[in-house]
Enzyme design. Structure first.
Site, mmCIF file in Angstrom:
data_model
loop_
_atom_site.group_PDB
_atom_site.id
_atom_site.type_symbol
_atom_site.label_atom_id
_atom_site.label_comp_id
_atom_site.label_asym_id
_atom_site.label_seq_id
_atom_site.Cartn_x
_atom_site.Cartn_y
_atom_site.Cartn_z
ATOM 1 N N VAL A 194 0.920 -1.220 0.033
ATOM 2 C CA VAL A 194 -0.022 -0.014 -0.016
ATOM 3 C C VAL A 194 0.761 1.120 -0.261
ATOM 4 C CG1 VAL A 194 -1.836 1.116 1.259
ATOM 5 C CG2 VAL A 194 -1.610 -1.446 1.315
ATOM 6 N N GLU A 195 2.066 1.362 0.827
ATOM 7 C CA GLU A 195 2.977 2.340 0.903
ATOM 8 C C GLU A 195 3.632 2.590 -0.708
ATOM 9 O OE1 GLU A 195 6.047 2.263 3.576
ATOM 10 O OE2 GLU A 195 7.466 3.464 2.602
ATOM 11 N N ARG A 196 3.998 1.559 -1.370
ATOM 12 C CA ARG A 196 4.425 1.762 -2.691
ATOM 13 C C ARG A 196 3.428 2.322 -3.637
ATOM 14 N NH1 ARG A 196 8.258 -3.595 -1.538
ATOM 15 N NH2 ARG A 196 9.584 -2.513 -0.256
ATOM 16 N N SER A 203 0.827 4.110 -2.958
ATOM 17 C CA SER A 203 0.420 5.360 -2.612
ATOM 18 C C SER A 203 1.260 6.295 -2.946
ATOM 19 C CB SER A 203 0.394 5.650 -1.113
ATOM 20 O OG SER A 203 1.341 5.268 -0.263
#
Ligand SMILES: Cc1cc2nc3c(=O)[nH]c(=O)nc-3n(C[C@H](O)[C@H](O)[C@H](O)COP(=O)(O)OP(=O)(O)OC[C@H]3O[C@@H](n4cnc5c(N)ncnc54)[C@H](O)[C@@H]3O)c2cc1C
Length: 387
Positions: A245-247, A249
């Site tokens: 999810v971090e990547r 976003s």
């Protein structure tokens, strides 16, 4: 402007976030760049009051209860902010430090930690990297040793975004040395006011200057075991999932940021004249800008493919790694080309182009370097047999 991806509700959200960025962030971007920090508590409270810090999180804890297409809209608009540092800090709160808590936290943990994160009453940071372990997450050494009902935490974390002003850290620590490597790690919510937790210093960086990036130390920091997310020993797995999810976003914000940079360059080269005509009338320049717009559209569509998989509950590790890789590479290409077309004005701090160029360099490093993405892609492609 409804499209195949977005309806009128998405468009209203887009307008709301755009207004927020234009009134609450952009006018103060230069001040925050100079200060080396943005006021996360003040800004997050305003975002929380608008219901923007937990769009995809359950309504039960104050979230919006909607799917990731809404978060996509939110991130695209935040990504266009003139303060990339504030934008990153916000995404840390919504997409980097809290997804594992929202997905695997207990009711009590979500009430205690997720609710204030969504309301903007608490600032979060994600604390994974260490001075001797960045790309190789399995090599982290920070230890959390059980002591009664608590953990005693010792070690240090480096490069922690929001680190100087966070209320809570989502910390990856080694809770069992038995297996070594990726085994025996846990994700623990650490209050930064716990005795033994300290900020050793804020780092002076090439770009993202309005983001506070800190080195944190832990000296017999006592934290309740009730703050561990999920079963003991599952931390590495939970963090690898949270990284996706971090990547995504990061890639969504990057595509929006790069689009803004090209649009500004089009405006600049229309105004600026050389050899008796506007710069933009040189075929080399308008062809090059058209090519960059095509690359940005390709990145955006790859991002949307990741969102489709995420919303469908499918694994997107392969696709999010490709998107993150492409975002990092393209950020360098777009800002370098656009700076060139600004001439000397691209090289001075009076104009934002130099800042875009400096900021863009982070994307190939933070959240997993390009080479780490290439390793994941190779693994999914089965390029090296048996690995
Ligand atoms: C501004 C900023 C903000 C950050 N925010 C956070 C945060 O909030 N929380 C957090 O936990 N971390 C954060 N990070 C850390 C970031 O995730 C790491 O910097 C990144 O993972 C790279 O780790 P490293 O810096 O230790 O580089 P190293 O691991 O030392 O790697 C150095 C370089 O070696 C190359 N390399 C590494 N592995 C391989 C390989 N297998 N094959 C080929 N080449 C390789 C890559 O080019 C890499 O850039 C942040 C970093 C920065 C700069």
């Amino acid at each position: 402007m409804s499209s195949i991806y977005f309806n009128d509700e998405h468009d209203s959200l887009r307008q709301l976030v755009r207004n927020f960025v234009e009134t609450e962030i952009n006018p103060r971007a230069e001040e925050w760049e100079a200060a080396g920090i943005f006021p996360a508590r003040e800004l997050f409270k305003k975002l929380g009051d608008l219901g923007l810090l937990g769009l995809t999180y359950p309504e039960k804890y104050g979230g919006g209860g909607v799917d990731y297409w809404y978060q996509t809209v939110f991130l695209e608009e935040i990504g266009r902010a003139e303060s990339a540092g504030a934008a990153l800090g916000i995404a840390v709160q919504t997409d980097m430090a809290t997804p594992a808590l929202a997905e695997h936290g207990t009711e009590a943990q979500k009430e205690k930690f997720l609710r204030p994160a969504i309301a903007g009453d608490a600032v979060f940071a994600i604390a994974v990297s260490e001075p001797d372990a960045g790309s190789d997450v399995a090599a982290i050494r920070t230890r959390a040793v059980p002591d009664g009902n608590d953990y005693l935490i010792n070690g240090s974390k480096m490069w922690i975004t929001n680190g100087a002003q966070a209320d809570y850290l989502t910390l990856l620590a080694r809770t069992d040395d038995g297996g070594g490597g990726f085994r025996g790690m846990s994700l623990i919510i650490v209050p930064t006011d716990a005795p033994g937790v300290g900020v050793s210093r804020k780092l002076d960086k090439l770009g993202y200057r309005s983001s506070d990036t800190a080195i944190l130390t832990f000296e017999d920091a006592r934290v309740s075991q009730a703050n561990r997310i999920g079963p003991e020993g599952m931390g590495f797995m939970l963090q690898m999932r949270q990284f996706q999810v971090e990547r995504l976003s990061g890639s969504l914000m990057t595509a929006a940021m790069l689009d803004k940079v090209v649009q500004r360059t089009i405006a600049y080269t229309r105004e600026r004249r050389a050899f008796g005509k506007p710069l933009i009338e040189n075929q080399w320049i308008y062809f090059k800008l058209s090519e960059l717009l095509t690359e940005i559209e390709a990145l955006r569509q790859l991002n949307y493919h990741c969102v489709r998989r995420l919303v469908a509950g499918q694994d997107m590790t392969r696709e999010a790694s490709m998107a993150k890789l492409k975002a990092g590479r393209l950020a360098r290409q777009v800002t370098d080309t656009c700076l060139q077309f600004h001439g000397g004005m691209g090289y001075v701090e009076e104009y934002p182009m130099a800042r875009y160029f400096r900021d863009a360099r982070l994307i190939s490093i933070g959240g997993g370097a390009d080479e780490v993405m290439l390793g994941i892609i190779a693994k999914y492609a089965g390029i090296l047999p048996g690995r």
